[in-house]
Motif scaffolding. Structure first.
Motif, PDB file in Angstrom:
ATOM      1  N   PHE A 136      21.773 -60.582  50.432  1.00 38.55           N
ATOM      2  CA  PHE A 136      23.072 -60.338  49.804  1.00 38.55           C
ATOM      3  C   PHE A 136      22.950 -59.459  48.555  1.00 38.55           C
ATOM      4  O   PHE A 136      23.878 -58.722  48.221  1.00 38.55           O
ATOM      5  N   GLY A 137      21.801 -59.521  47.885  1.00 40.27           N
ATOM      6  CA  GLY A 137      21.576 -58.631  46.748  1.00 40.27           C
ATOM      7  C   GLY A 137      21.513 -57.180  47.192  1.00 40.27           C
ATOM      8  O   GLY A 137      22.116 -56.289  46.578  1.00 40.27           O
ATOM      9  N   PHE A 138      20.808 -56.930  48.291  1.00 40.91           N
ATOM     10  CA  PHE A 138      20.687 -55.567  48.818  1.00 40.91           C
ATOM     11  C   PHE A 138      22.038 -55.059  49.309  1.00 40.91           C
ATOM     12  O   PHE A 138      22.423 -53.914  49.030  1.00 40.91           O
ATOM     13  N   LEU A 139      22.767 -55.908  50.034  1.00 41.94           N
ATOM     14  CA  LEU A 139      24.082 -55.504  50.525  1.00 41.94           C
ATOM     15  C   LEU A 139      25.017 -55.170  49.359  1.00 41.94           C
ATOM     16  O   LEU A 139      25.753 -54.177  49.412  1.00 41.94           O
ATOM     17  N   PHE A 140      24.973 -55.969  48.311  1.00 40.84           N
ATOM     18  CA  PHE A 140      25.828 -55.714  47.152  1.00 40.84           C
ATOM     19  C   PHE A 140      25.540 -54.339  46.553  1.00 40.84           C
ATOM     20  O   PHE A 140      26.464 -53.570  46.259  1.00 40.84           O
ATOM     21  N   TYR A 163      31.282 -51.739  62.766  1.00 41.41           N
ATOM     22  CA  TYR A 163      30.594 -53.006  62.514  1.00 41.41           C
ATOM     23  C   TYR A 163      31.186 -54.129  63.350  1.00 41.41           C
ATOM     24  O   TYR A 163      30.460 -54.930  63.954  1.00 41.41           O
ATOM     25  N   LEU A 164      32.507 -54.195  63.407  1.00 35.05           N
ATOM     26  CA  LEU A 164      33.178 -55.232  64.198  1.00 35.05           C
ATOM     27  C   LEU A 164      32.809 -55.125  65.675  1.00 35.05           C
ATOM     28  O   LEU A 164      32.546 -56.142  66.333  1.00 35.05           O
ATOM     29  N   VAL A 165      32.777 -53.904  66.195  1.00 32.33           N
ATOM     30  CA  VAL A 165      32.408 -53.710  67.601  1.00 32.33           C
ATOM     31  C   VAL A 165      30.930 -54.017  67.808  1.00 32.33           C
ATOM     32  O   VAL A 165      30.542 -54.630  68.809  1.00 32.33           O
ATOM     33  N   ALA A 166      30.084 -53.626  66.852  1.00 31.81           N
ATOM     34  CA  ALA A 166      28.641 -53.858  66.967  1.00 31.81           C
ATOM     35  C   ALA A 166      28.293 -55.349  66.953  1.00 31.81           C
ATOM     36  O   ALA A 166      27.217 -55.743  67.427  1.00 31.81           O
ATOM     37  N   LEU A 167      29.188 -56.176  66.425  1.00 33.75           N
ATOM     38  CA  LEU A 167      28.935 -57.618  66.423  1.00 33.75           C
ATOM     39  C   LEU A 167      28.854 -58.182  67.847  1.00 33.75           C
ATOM     40  O   LEU A 167      28.186 -59.205  68.066  1.00 33.75           O
ATOM     41  N   ILE A 168      29.493 -57.515  68.806  1.00 33.01           N
ATOM     42  CA  ILE A 168      29.453 -58.007  70.197  1.00 33.01           C
ATOM     43  C   ILE A 168      28.028 -57.938  70.752  1.00 33.01           C
ATOM     44  O   ILE A 168      27.462 -58.965  71.151  1.00 33.01           O
ATOM     45  N   SER A 192      20.540 -72.350  55.889  1.00 36.36           N
ATOM     46  CA  SER A 192      20.475 -73.339  56.973  1.00 36.36           C
ATOM     47  C   SER A 192      21.806 -73.500  57.695  1.00 36.36           C
ATOM     48  O   SER A 192      22.068 -74.552  58.289  1.00 36.36           O
ATOM     49  N   PHE A 193      22.638 -72.482  57.622  1.00 37.51           N
ATOM     50  CA  PHE A 193      23.898 -72.487  58.359  1.00 37.51           C
ATOM     51  C   PHE A 193      23.797 -71.445  59.467  1.00 37.51           C
ATOM     52  O   PHE A 193      23.454 -70.290  59.206  1.00 37.51           O
ATOM     53  N   ARG A 194      24.065 -71.853  60.699  1.00 40.24           N
ATOM     54  CA  ARG A 194      23.923 -70.952  61.835  1.00 40.24           C
ATOM     55  C   ARG A 194      25.196 -70.859  62.653  1.00 40.24           C
ATOM     56  O   ARG A 194      25.953 -71.827  62.746  1.00 40.24           O
ATOM     57  N   VAL A 195      25.395 -69.677  63.219  1.00 38.86           N
ATOM     58  CA  VAL A 195      26.458 -69.468  64.196  1.00 38.86           C
ATOM     59  C   VAL A 195      25.772 -69.500  65.554  1.00 38.86           C
ATOM     60  O   VAL A 195      25.103 -68.553  65.943  1.00 38.86           O
ATOM     61  N   GLY A 196      25.885 -70.619  66.231  1.00 43.82           N
ATOM     62  CA  GLY A 196      25.054 -70.834  67.417  1.00 43.82           C
ATOM     63  C   GLY A 196      23.615 -71.005  66.952  1.00 43.82           C
ATOM     64  O   GLY A 196      23.295 -71.937  66.209  1.00 43.82           O
ATOM     65  N   THR A 197      22.759 -70.074  67.356  1.00 41.79           N
ATOM     66  CA  THR A 197      21.359 -70.099  66.905  1.00 41.79           C
ATOM     67  C   THR A 197      21.075 -69.016  65.863  1.00 41.79           C
ATOM     68  O   THR A 197      19.951 -68.891  65.390  1.00 41.79           O
ATOM     69  N   ILE A 198      22.104 -68.250  65.504  1.00 44.55           N
ATOM     70  CA  ILE A 198      21.929 -67.097  64.610  1.00 44.55           C
ATOM     71  C   ILE A 198      22.190 -67.493  63.158  1.00 44.55           C
ATOM     72  O   ILE A 198      23.273 -67.997  62.836  1.00 44.55           O
ATOM     73  N   PRO A 199      21.220 -67.281  62.260  1.00 43.69           N
ATOM     74  CA  PRO A 199      21.444 -67.586  60.841  1.00 43.69           C
ATOM     75  C   PRO A 199      22.631 -66.799  60.286  1.00 43.69           C
ATOM     76  O   PRO A 199      22.833 -65.627  60.629  1.00 43.69           O
ATOM     77  N   PHE A 200      23.399 -67.440  59.422  1.00 40.97           N
ATOM     78  CA  PHE A 200      24.567 -66.813  58.797  1.00 40.97           C
ATOM     79  C   PHE A 200      24.194 -65.490  58.137  1.00 40.97           C
ATOM     80  O   PHE A 200      24.914 -64.496  58.240  1.00 40.97           O
ATOM     81  N   GLU A 201      23.052 -65.456  57.465  1.00 38.55           N
ATOM     82  CA  GLU A 201      22.620 -64.252  56.744  1.00 38.55           C
ATOM     83  C   GLU A 201      22.438 -63.043  57.658  1.00 38.55           C
ATOM     84  O   GLU A 201      22.593 -61.901  57.219  1.00 38.55           O
ATOM     85  N   ASP A 202      22.104 -63.294  58.925  1.00 32.21           N
ATOM     86  CA  ASP A 202      21.844 -62.186  59.853  1.00 32.21           C
ATOM     87  C   ASP A 202      23.056 -61.269  60.031  1.00 32.21           C
ATOM     88  O   ASP A 202      22.914 -60.069  60.274  1.00 32.21           O
ATOM     89  N   PHE A 204      25.049 -60.283  57.802  1.00 29.11           N
ATOM     90  CA  PHE A 204      25.114 -59.356  56.671  1.00 29.11           C
ATOM     91  C   PHE A 204      23.853 -58.495  56.594  1.00 29.11           C
ATOM     92  O   PHE A 204      23.875 -57.413  56.011  1.00 29.11           O
ATOM     93  N   TYR A 205      22.785 -58.975  57.203  1.00 26.72           N
ATOM     94  CA  TYR A 205      21.596 -58.149  57.394  1.00 26.72           C
ATOM     95  C   TYR A 205      21.963 -56.961  58.282  1.00 26.72           C
ATOM     96  O   TYR A 205      21.605 -55.816  57.992  1.00 26.72           O
ATOM     97  N   LEU A 206      22.701 -57.235  59.359  1.00 23.64           N
ATOM     98  CA  LEU A 206      23.184 -56.168  60.239  1.00 23.64           C
ATOM     99  C   LEU A 206      24.090 -55.212  59.472  1.00 23.64           C
ATOM    100  O   LEU A 206      23.990 -53.993  59.632  1.00 23.64           O
ATOM    101  N   MET A 207      24.962 -55.750  58.629  1.00 19.12           N
ATOM    102  CA  MET A 207      25.872 -54.897  57.858  1.00 19.12           C
ATOM    103  C   MET A 207      25.087 -53.947  56.951  1.00 19.12           C
ATOM    104  O   MET A 207      25.389 -52.746  56.876  1.00 19.12           O
ATOM    105  N   SER A 208      24.080 -54.465  56.256  1.00 18.18           N
ATOM    106  CA  SER A 208      23.251 -53.621  55.383  1.00 18.18           C
ATOM    107  C   SER A 208      22.521 -52.550  56.179  1.00 18.18           C
ATOM    108  O   SER A 208      22.488 -51.376  55.780  1.00 18.18           O
TER     109      SER A 208
END
Length: 226
Positions: A136-140, A163-168, A192-202, A204-208
């Motif tokens: 999140f520091g890098f994204l900021f 980005y929205l389309v790439a989320l698919i 430690s929060f996941r969407v399915g098996t994907i970490p929440f941070e991922d 925003f990693y994709l966004m960066s």
């Protein structure tokens, strides 16, 4: 089974590479801009990746990689920073060509401010976790630079749509990588929060990753026009 990660990389880039010769998009003619953008961004993220391996933020399951290592990282992980950005920038260009009208234009600055605020909030609450802080520091920093320092390239309304389309495909690819798992995350270094098996941070990693690639891609294009 040792080729799972390699096959995922091949699957990610196969259709974007083949469709790069589409007569309307002509993405192959833009390789001279996308290649340096991917290489520069890739170097930054590979350094980040190496740091995370050293800090035990994540590791790679030896059952699903070939065992070929370069600079301390699996070959497949290095290819990830070529195949994913190429596919995402391809999506970005296709959307721009086939759907030139974009309703997000008047909302893009508000969206950026929302994400900047989210970065600050998560940095405040998640300062103890390496993945959270660096991500999140890098994204900021990148997002603030693109919106408030960069004054000539205005593309964020197109970026958010891509980005929205790439989320698919992101949910498909990262779903495989985290469910098998090919990439093993140390939950002591993330929220430690996941969407399915994907970490929440991922997300925003994709966004960066996508934002840095597209910014450089647009910058190289603007230089060529000048």
């Amino acid at each position: 089974m040792n080729y799972i990660y390699l096959l995922i990389n091949i699957a990610v880039i196969f259709f974007p590479l083949v469709l790069s010769f589409d007569k309307k998009v002509h993405f192959f003619s833009k390789w001279k801009f996308i290649v340096p953008a991917i290489l520069i961004t890739g170097i930054v993220f590979l350094i980040w990746d190496l740091l995370f391996v050293k800090l035990n933020v994540w590791s790679f399951n030896p059952d699903y990689i070939t065992g070929i290592n370069l600079w301390g990282l699996p070959l497949e992980e290095i290819l990830f920073f070529l195949t994913i950005p190429y596919a995402c920038v391809f999506i970005y260009e296709c959307l721009n060509v086939y759907f030139p009208k974009n309703g997000l234009q008047k909302y893009s600055l508000a969206l950026s401010n929302l994400f900047l605020g989210l970065c600050i909030a998560i940095l405040f609450f998640g300062y103890r976790y390496w993945y959270t802080v660096i991500n999140f520091g890098f994204l900021f920093v990148v997002l603030a630079y693109v919106e408030y320092v960069n004054s000539k390239l205005r593309f964020m309304f197109r970026f958010y749509r891509a980005y929205l389309v790439a989320l698919i495909p992101f949910y498909i690819v990262n779903g495989f990588l985290t469910a098998i798992p090919v990439v093993i995350y140390n939950n002591k270094e993330n929220l430690s929060f996941r969407v399915g098996t994907i970490p929440f941070e991922d997300h925003f990693y994709l966004m960066s990753l996508l934002l840095m690639n597209i910014y450089l891609y647009e910058w190289f294009k603007s230089r060529a026009i000048k």
